[in-house]
Structure formats: structure tokens, C-alpha cells
Enzyme design. Structure first.
Site, PDB file in Angstrom:
ATOM      1  N   ASP A 119      -7.188  -5.090  14.398  1.00  0.00           N
ATOM      2  CA  ASP A 119      -7.142  -3.638  14.307  1.00  0.00           C
ATOM      3  C   ASP A 119      -6.671  -3.486  12.761  1.00  0.00           C
ATOM      4  O   ASP A 119      -5.556  -3.432  12.523  1.00  0.00           O
ATOM      5  CB  ASP A 119      -5.996  -3.236  15.140  1.00  0.00           C
ATOM      6  CG  ASP A 119      -5.527  -1.924  14.795  1.00  0.00           C
ATOM      7  OD1 ASP A 119      -6.270  -1.225  14.301  1.00  0.00           O
ATOM      8  OD2 ASP A 119      -4.603  -1.156  15.309  1.00  0.00           O
ATOM      9  N   GLU A 170       1.395  -8.447  11.595  1.00  0.00           N
ATOM     10  CA  GLU A 170       1.336  -7.346  10.637  1.00  0.00           C
ATOM     11  C   GLU A 170       2.002  -7.651   9.309  1.00  0.00           C
ATOM     12  O   GLU A 170       3.053  -8.084   9.315  1.00  0.00           O
ATOM     13  CB  GLU A 170       1.644  -6.062  11.347  1.00  0.00           C
ATOM     14  CG  GLU A 170       2.127  -4.850  10.330  1.00  0.00           C
ATOM     15  CD  GLU A 170       0.737  -4.202   9.751  1.00  0.00           C
ATOM     16  OE1 GLU A 170      -0.113  -3.820  10.798  1.00  0.00           O
ATOM     17  OE2 GLU A 170       0.760  -4.048   8.566  1.00  0.00           O
ATOM     18  N   GLN A 175       0.892  -1.010   0.099  1.00  0.00           N
ATOM     19  CA  GLN A 175      -0.035   0.047  -0.148  1.00  0.00           C
ATOM     20  C   GLN A 175       0.797   1.084   0.017  1.00  0.00           C
ATOM     21  O   GLN A 175       2.049   1.293   0.150  1.00  0.00           O
ATOM     22  CB  GLN A 175      -1.052  -0.065   1.153  1.00  0.00           C
ATOM     23  CG  GLN A 175      -0.078  -0.235   2.492  1.00  0.00           C
ATOM     24  CD  GLN A 175      -1.033  -0.805   3.592  1.00  0.00           C
ATOM     25  OE1 GLN A 175      -2.154  -0.646   3.799  1.00  0.00           O
ATOM     26  NE2 GLN A 175      -0.149  -1.148   4.688  1.00  0.00           N
ATOM     27  N   TYR A 227     -12.329   9.852  12.131  1.00  0.00           N
ATOM     28  CA  TYR A 227     -12.840   8.693  11.144  1.00  0.00           C
ATOM     29  C   TYR A 227     -14.349   9.133  10.379  1.00  0.00           C
ATOM     30  O   TYR A 227     -14.930   9.909  10.967  1.00  0.00           O
ATOM     31  CB  TYR A 227     -13.152   7.458  11.948  1.00  0.00           C
ATOM     32  CG  TYR A 227     -12.039   6.882  12.399  1.00  0.00           C
ATOM     33  CD1 TYR A 227     -10.714   6.792  11.743  1.00  0.00           C
ATOM     34  CD2 TYR A 227     -11.846   5.925  13.578  1.00  0.00           C
ATOM     35  CE1 TYR A 227      -9.414   6.197  12.035  1.00  0.00           C
ATOM     36  CE2 TYR A 227     -10.540   5.223  13.654  1.00  0.00           C
ATOM     37  CZ  TYR A 227      -9.392   5.521  13.012  1.00  0.00           C
ATOM     38  OH  TYR A 227      -8.371   4.693  13.459  1.00  0.00           O
ATOM     39  N   ASP A 279       1.263 -12.650   6.686  1.00  0.00           N
ATOM     40  CA  ASP A 279      -0.151 -12.610   6.106  1.00  0.00           C
ATOM     41  C   ASP A 279      -1.074 -13.189   7.316  1.00  0.00           C
ATOM     42  O   ASP A 279      -0.900 -14.236   7.667  1.00  0.00           O
ATOM     43  CB  ASP A 279      -0.573 -13.069   4.903  1.00  0.00           C
ATOM     44  CG  ASP A 279      -1.889 -13.225   4.534  1.00  0.00           C
ATOM     45  OD1 ASP A 279      -2.874 -12.774   5.302  1.00  0.00           O
ATOM     46  OD2 ASP A 279      -2.161 -13.950   3.522  1.00  0.00           O
ATOM     47  N   ALA A 280      -2.130 -12.278   7.933  1.00  0.00           N
ATOM     48  CA  ALA A 280      -2.761 -12.622   9.211  1.00  0.00           C
ATOM     49  C   ALA A 280      -3.642 -13.786   9.033  1.00  0.00           C
ATOM     50  O   ALA A 280      -3.923 -14.643   9.767  1.00  0.00           O
ATOM     51  CB  ALA A 280      -3.600 -11.690   9.676  1.00  0.00           C
ATOM     52  N   ASP A 315       0.868   0.070  13.731  1.00  0.00           N
ATOM     53  CA  ASP A 315       1.532   1.322  14.362  1.00  0.00           C
ATOM     54  C   ASP A 315       1.876   1.146  15.693  1.00  0.00           C
ATOM     55  O   ASP A 315       2.546   1.933  16.226  1.00  0.00           O
ATOM     56  CB  ASP A 315       0.567   2.384  14.320  1.00  0.00           C
ATOM     57  CG  ASP A 315      -0.846   2.063  14.725  1.00  0.00           C
ATOM     58  OD1 ASP A 315      -1.059   1.716  16.033  1.00  0.00           O
ATOM     59  OD2 ASP A 315      -1.785   1.667  13.844  1.00  0.00           O
ATOM     60  N   TYR A 352      -9.595   5.272  19.686  1.00  0.00           N
ATOM     61  CA  TYR A 352      -9.677   3.876  19.015  1.00  0.00           C
ATOM     62  C   TYR A 352      -8.843   2.779  19.844  1.00  0.00           C
ATOM     63  O   TYR A 352      -9.317   1.782  19.976  1.00  0.00           O
ATOM     64  CB  TYR A 352      -9.293   4.359  17.491  1.00  0.00           C
ATOM     65  CG  TYR A 352      -9.052   3.150  16.839  1.00  0.00           C
ATOM     66  CD1 TYR A 352     -10.290   2.442  15.941  1.00  0.00           C
ATOM     67  CD2 TYR A 352      -8.205   2.300  16.564  1.00  0.00           C
ATOM     68  CE1 TYR A 352     -10.290   1.204  15.438  1.00  0.00           C
ATOM     69  CE2 TYR A 352      -7.943   0.930  15.776  1.00  0.00           C
ATOM     70  CZ  TYR A 352      -8.906   0.543  15.215  1.00  0.00           C
ATOM     71  OH  TYR A 352      -8.980  -0.507  14.632  1.00  0.00           O
ATOM     72  N   GLN A 353      -7.515   3.181  19.842  1.00  0.00           N
ATOM     73  CA  GLN A 353      -6.579   2.054  20.792  1.00  0.00           C
ATOM     74  C   GLN A 353      -7.241   1.640  21.884  1.00  0.00           C
ATOM     75  O   GLN A 353      -6.999   0.852  22.187  1.00  0.00           O
ATOM     76  CB  GLN A 353      -5.231   2.730  20.594  1.00  0.00           C
ATOM     77  CG  GLN A 353      -4.853   3.691  19.752  1.00  0.00           C
ATOM     78  CD  GLN A 353      -4.175   3.369  18.179  1.00  0.00           C
ATOM     79  OE1 GLN A 353      -4.420   1.855  18.085  1.00  0.00           O
ATOM     80  NE2 GLN A 353      -3.751   4.134  17.566  1.00  0.00           N
TER      81      GLN A 353
HETATM   82  N1  SPD Z   1     -11.735   4.104   8.350  1.00  0.00           N
HETATM   83  C1  SPD Z   1     -10.432   3.965   8.959  1.00  0.00           C
HETATM   84  C2  SPD Z   1     -10.456   2.841  10.139  1.00  0.00           C
HETATM   85  C3  SPD Z   1      -9.141   2.599  10.539  1.00  0.00           C
HETATM   86  C4  SPD Z   1      -8.716   1.637  11.439  1.00  0.00           C
HETATM   87  N2  SPD Z   1      -7.637   1.157  11.583  1.00  0.00           N
HETATM   88  C5  SPD Z   1      -6.778   1.935  12.411  1.00  0.00           C
HETATM   89  C6  SPD Z   1      -5.578   1.686  13.111  1.00  0.00           C
HETATM   90  C7  SPD Z   1      -4.827   2.358  14.146  1.00  0.00           C
HETATM   91  N3  SPD Z   1      -4.011   1.393  15.129  1.00  0.00           N
END
Ligand code: SPD
Length: 398
Positions: A265, A215, A140, A334, A246-247, A195, A170-171
Site C-alpha cells: 500500500d 512503514e 515527505q 484518485y 525502509d521496506a 494510516d 481502496y483499503q
Molecule cells: N494516487 C494516490 C495513490 C495512493 C495510494 N495509497 C493510498 C494509501 C491509503 N492507505
């Protein structure tokens, strides 16, 4: 009127004399021609407008020299011809296709700045101070930019993944919702999460002995270590075992019942992450969890994706056979400003996700491990499962 709106879109440091200078530079040369053509609204009129826009851009950008301001790129021959003023190559080198007129907006595909199929008809934009990194990995395109108001931002394939300002929501939620729902989690797997932010959060749990992370893209890890040390610190925990792989393959080969908790994630299910919302993947996860083990999977937005949520929930009910719930949190950057999580448990000791039986406040050192918790607490945990009426109506198995 037209010039006013262009200048506002450019969001330049608008002192009134500068603004007047811009509009004047254009109006004295070309505006009258365009006005003459206006009644026809034909090809010539369009060309005139393109020239006007290019002129506004070039004049304004030379006066103010903002750090990253690209006009929308000409795609067709006609547009190229109309874009009379070439973009300064030095500016272009410091910019990126998702950054138009100094603003980043999520995109998918060439030229589709504002029409991602995951959220058609809308775009959220952040003002860009400087593009810090842009490279294509094997999987990517990875971009990092400094934003004006949300700190540094990580973008994968044109889609915003996190910002320094709101990543905590989020985390923290994706990690603590599952881990605080079971007693003494020991073995945890993170899928994606390159990340390191989710690792940072899991590390708060002193009961955890081992954290595997799978990852696929090493560049995400390296970039995070360089630009997002507050997240990548998660990799420093001695309990972390990194698998760059590859997960789907990784989980297929995981011994049955190995994990107490799996956290997915991922990025959105377009492109490389597509398989991560499909049944075979959920089946492998259920097999890799111990009885009464838990999954927490990123599950998009209730404002935009009730069909996707419905499909995922239905599949999870059939596959996990324990409890299945949907939770959500506010993440302003988001799409639609929220993100959801599906939480599932396998058959075994029952799990009531709505009650944090392993409250974070009672785990020694958890509140301040590496840094303070910014979003999650036991009240937020309970609240995350409260759903709006329209969601309850539209997603039948909630
Ligand atoms: N629409 C974006 C969603 C992203 C989700 N993953 C974010 C990674 C952060 N650790």
C-alpha cells in the site's frame, strides 16, 4: 465575462449582491485601464490582469472571509510586482501551497499545481474548509485538511492519499482481493499503509495470526492516529507488529517463505516509493512469500498508466511464475477516479484470483469487525477483474 469566471472559480458563497459588490469594486477602479491595453496583450496588459485578479481576491476574501483561500503564489519578480495586494499572513498560516483559491489540487514541485507528471494536463480539486495539519517529516510533507464534501483528507508531498468518504474502496479491495483468494491466510505483511486502514481490513480475517507492517514514516502513523481514528484503529489489533523502517531493506532481510500474503500500500512511484515498482523489490517479495503465497500491489490507473501497468505485469509474470492478474476499483478522489491492483502468486498451490475461495461473507464476524464493510463483497471481488477492451488491447500480458 472575465469577472464572472473568476468569481465562479473562487466558489465563494455567491449571493448576488455580494457578487455584484466584488465585480463593481474592481470594475470602477481598474477594468477600464485593462480594456484600453487589451489590444496589445503585452506585459502591461498582463500586469493589469494580475492586479485585477489580486483586487478581486482581496475584496472578495475580506467580504466573505472564507477559511482557506490563497491566490496562486507569485513566482517571478514581475508577478510579485503585479500582485499589488499582499496575502493576509493569518490566512496564509492556515493555508497551504496546494490550496489555491480555496481548492486543493494534487501537485508535484513548486508552482506545478495542475501538472503532475503522473497525470499531466489534468487535476482533480476538492474544496478546502480548513487545513488541520501541515509538517515536513524526514521523508515527505504531510498535510491534513477538512474538505467540504469528502471529510478529512490526507496528502503526502502534495498528492492526495485518502479521504474519509472513499477510503473504504481502496483499503477494502487491496486487503480482501488477496486474502479472500487463498484459504486461511496466517502471516501477512503490509508495506507502507501507515494510516492503518489496510490493517483494519486485514483484522477482519480471523485465520490471520500475525500482521507485520513496515512503514518508513512515523509521522504518517502519528497523524493518522490523531486525525483518522477510523483507519488508525487497525494498529490496535494485538496481532499487529509495527516496524518503522525502509521496506526494501526489511523485505531483503525477511526469511524465505515467511508470508502467506504481502500487501503493498504505497504512494505513487515518484519520490520515496519509486523502488517499490522495480524488479529487485518484486524479487525480494517473491522470495518472502511461501509457495502459492500472494502479493497485492497498488497499480495506478488504467486510464492513465497502461505503460506502467504493462511494465509491472511483465516483471511480475517473469518473477512470480504463478498467476498474475490486474483488478481495479472506483475511487473518486484518485486521478481519473479509479485505482488498480496487481495480484500475483508464487509457484505452488495454484491461485485463481478471480474466484474468492475464502469468501468474506463466510468468515465469522468479518462483515462487522470494528465497522461494517462499505465497498467489498464477493460480487465486487469477481467484478474487479473484468477489464475494458482498450486495456486488454494495450496491456499485452493480461
Ligand atoms: N494516487 C494516490 C495513490 C495512493 C495510494 N495509497 C493510498 C494509501 C491509503 N492507505
Amino acid at each position: 465575462m472575465e469577472f464572472v469566471s473568476v468569481a465562479i472559480f473562487l466558489e465563494l458563497p455567491l449571493s448576488i449582491p455580494h457578487f455584484l459588490l466584488c465585480t463593481h469594486a474592481v470594475s470602477s477602479t481598474q477594468k477600464h485601464k485593462a480594456q484600453k491595453l487589451r489590444p496589445h496583450r503585452g506585459r502591461d496588459y498582463q500586469r493589469e490582469r494580475e492586479r485585477e485578479r489580486a483586487c478581486v481576491f482581496v475584496v472578495c476574501s475580506r467580504i466573505f472571509s472564507p477559511p482557506c483561500v490563497l491566490p496562486e503564489k507569485a513566482e517571478t519578480g514581475e508577478e510579485k510586482e503585479a500582485q499589488a495586494f499582499p496575502v493576509d499572513p493569518e490566512l496564509e498560516a492556515n493555508c497551504h501551497a496546494t490550496v489555491v483559491s480555496g481548492w486543493f489540487s494534487d501537485k508535484v514541485g513548486k508552482g506545478m499545481y495542475f501538472n503532475n507528471p503522473m497525470w499531466p494536463g489534468e487535476a482533480h480539486s476538492l474544496k478546502v474548509e480548513k487545513v488541520l495539519f501541515k509538517e515536513k517529516s524526514e521523508y515527505q510533507e504531510v498535510v491534513v485538511f477538512e474538505s467540504a464534501t469528502y471529510g478529512k483528507v490526507l496528502v503526502l508531498d502534495g498528492i492526495l492519499q485518502l479521504t474519509e468518504k472513499d477510503e473504504c474502496a481502496y483499503q477494502e479491495m487491496i486487503a480482501h482481493l488477496p486474502l479472500c483468494s487463498i484459504e486461511s491466510p496466517k502471516n501477512v505483511l503490509v508495506v507502507g499503509g501507515g494510516d492503518g486502514g489496510v490493517l483494519r481490513e486485514i483484522a477482519r480475517h480471523s485465520s490471520v495470526d500475525s500482521i507485520d507492517i513496515c512503514e518508513i514514516d512515523k509521522m504518517v502513523i502519528d497523524v493518522s492516529k490523531k486525525f483518522f481514528p477510523e483507519l488508525a484503529v487497525g494498529f490496535d489489533d494485538p496481532r499487529v507488529h509495527l516496524h518503522v523502517a525502509d521496506a526494501v531493506e526489511f523485505i531483503r532481510n525477511t526469511p524465505r517463505g515467511k508470508y502467506d500474503a504481502i500487501i503493498v500500500d504505497s504512494s505513487d512511484p515518484v519520490g520515496p516509493a519509486q523502488e517499490l515498482v522495480e524488479r529487485p523489490f518484486f524479487e525480494s517479495i517473491a522470495r518472502a512469500l511461501r509457495p502459492g503465497g500472494v502479493l497485492c500491489n497498488m497499480a495506478e490507473s488504467m486510464w492513465l498508466h497502461t505503460h506502467l501497468i504493462q511494465d509491472m505485469m511483465t516483471a511480475c509474470h517473469e518473477i512470480f511464475k504463478g498467476s498474475v492478474h490486474y483488478a481495479w476499483a472506483s475511487v473518486p478522489t484518485y486521478p481519473s477516479g479509479v485505482i488498480g491492483f496487481i495480484l500475483c502468486s508464487t509457484v505452488g498451490p495454484p491461485v485463481d484470483f478471480k474466484i474468492p475461495v475464502n469468501p468474506i461473507e463466510k468468515i465469522e464476524g468479518a462483515l462487522e469487525h470494528w465497522r461494517e464493510l462499505r465497498f467489498y463483497n464477493s460480487q465486487m471481488h469477481r467484478a474487479a477483474f473484468a477489464l475494458p477492451s482498450f486495456v486488454k488491447r494495450e496491456v499485452s500480458c493480461l
